[in-house]
Design a protein around this motif. Structure first.
Motif, PDB file in Angstrom:
ATOM      1  N   GLU A  57      37.881  46.150  40.611  1.00 38.03           N
ATOM      2  CA  GLU A  57      38.101  44.896  41.333  1.00 38.03           C
ATOM      3  C   GLU A  57      36.817  44.300  41.886  1.00 38.03           C
ATOM      4  N   ARG A  58      35.732  45.077  41.910  1.00 38.96           N
ATOM      5  CA  ARG A  58      34.452  44.556  42.403  1.00 38.96           C
ATOM      6  C   ARG A  58      33.496  44.194  41.268  1.00 38.96           C
ATOM      7  N   LYS A 109      43.077  39.884  40.919  1.00 35.41           N
ATOM      8  CA  LYS A 109      43.522  39.478  42.254  1.00 35.41           C
ATOM      9  C   LYS A 109      42.827  38.217  42.739  1.00 35.41           C
ATOM     10  N   ASP A 110      41.702  37.863  42.109  1.00 37.35           N
ATOM     11  CA  ASP A 110      40.924  36.712  42.550  1.00 37.35           C
ATOM     12  C   ASP A 110      41.177  35.451  41.723  1.00 37.35           C
ATOM     13  N   SER A 123      36.791  29.692  37.470  1.00 37.32           N
ATOM     14  CA  SER A 123      37.332  30.844  36.750  1.00 37.32           C
ATOM     15  C   SER A 123      37.468  30.549  35.267  1.00 37.32           C
TER      16      SER A 123
END
Length: 350
Positions: free
Chosen positions: A186-187, A220-221, A233
């Protein structure tokens, strides 16, 4: 005009649906499935006899709505084989889920006693290789991963079978978010996803026929793809087709149903040709274990409904694999014509 060898052309057609879109179901998960079962079955560890009926049930329920099924040859092939019909393409996983972890990155390896020649002989339509890959890993780690992919690409060319390469960004050993699970980091930075693709983009060097791509932006982003915040995005997804000119599909990497559907929308608008996903489709049903009957009931309702929904999205928004950049000037059979029997093999390293 781009030429494809007979085996690769037939394999790509088999893996896709009649319109050339990939709707591929992944049942090759081993480590995530085993770890989840270990928790359920504690104190004992999950065995083949625990895993096989689950994989069989997944194939029986979901393969009919899939253009192809991806299975592992050790835990998955035997129980799933009866449910992979003439209407399904068959992908076989080459790598072992175990890997060498170093401070500078991860090194992948093939499953013991398995190679491309054996996958071809067993009747598969394609070879899938998943590589943990970071463009900022140590030089020796990157060289190892690239060499592995290059070797598989050469073997797939020699045995005339499509090569599907999947890259997955991961956290380094010692980082706060470190995990050995097969899931999205996620990072991660979008640049790492795209730079990894760039490292394997040369079709002559690596021989990749289908790229299996993770979302450049953490699931999630991702904002609503139709909202005003989607532009940034979408730009990351749009870059994929500027880096690779071969067909590409999306992986779910543990995203939930809503997240993966959103990822697919972005990807299809960027030119993706379908998906190869598993847990986004069937993981909620997996939570019913050890009750197989309850799992089947959820698969028949929720999982199939979701699979049909993303298949409709794929029909509407995805492009045929023949629309990939390398085929813009057309596609033909290499060495086709009267002299095909004598010419075939001259471009395969045979």
């Amino acid at each position: 005009m781009t030429e494809l060898s007979s085996g690769k052309l037939r394999g790509l057609k088999k893996l896709a649906d009649k319109s050339g879109r990939f709707k591929m179901l992944a049942i090759d998960q081993r480590a995530p499935m085993a770890r989840a079962l270990d928790t359920i079955l504690a104190p004992r560890k999950a065995s083949y006899d625990d895993v096989a009926p689950i994989k069989s049930l997944l194939a029986e329920t979901l393969a009919p709505e899939s253009s192809a099924v991806l299975v592992d040859p050790d835990f998955g092939l035997t129980p799933c084989e009866p449910f992979i019909t003439r209407d399904n393409g068959l992908l076989i996983t080459l790598e072992t889920p175990q890997f060498e972890e170093t401070k500078g990155g991860r090194k992948s390896a093939p499953l013991k006693d398995l190679d491309v020649a054996k996958i071809k002989r067993l009747g598969a339509d394609g070879v899938k290789l998943m590589l943990w890959y970071r463009a900022d890993a140590d030089n020796d780690v990157r060289a190892h991963q690239q060499s592995f992919a290059r070797q598989v690409g050469e073997e797939c060319r020699r045995h005339d079978i499509p090569f599907l390469l999947e890259l997955l960004v991961y956290p380094f050993l010692g980082e706060a978010n470190h995990s050995t699970d097969y899931k999205e980091d996620e990072r991660k930075r979008p640049e790492l996803v795209l730079e990894g693709l760039r490292h394997f983009a040369d079709p002559e060097e690596f021989g990749v026929d289908i790229h299996k791509v993770e979302s450049p932006v953490a699931a999630k982003d991702l904002p609503d793809p139709d909202g005003s915040e989607a532009i940034d995005s979408q730009s990351w997804f749009d870059k994929v087709s500027t880096i690779i000119d071969r067909p590409w599909v999306l992986l779910s990497a543990g995203a939930d149903m809503a997240q993966f559907e959103r990822i697919l929308t972005y990807a299809y608008r960027a030119g993706a040709n379908g998906y190869l996903a598993g847990r986004a489709i069937w993981w909620p049903a997996f939570q019913a274990l050890p009750d197989l009957a309850r799992m089947k009931a959820i698969l028949v309702t929720d999982a199939l409904e979701y699979q049909n929904r993303i298949n409709c999205l794929t029909d509407k928004e995805a492009r045929s694999w023949t629309s990939a950049g390398c085929f813009h000037n057309g596609l033909s059979l290499s060495h086709g014509g009267e002299h095909f029997p004598s010419a075939y093999g001259s471009n395969l390293g045979a």
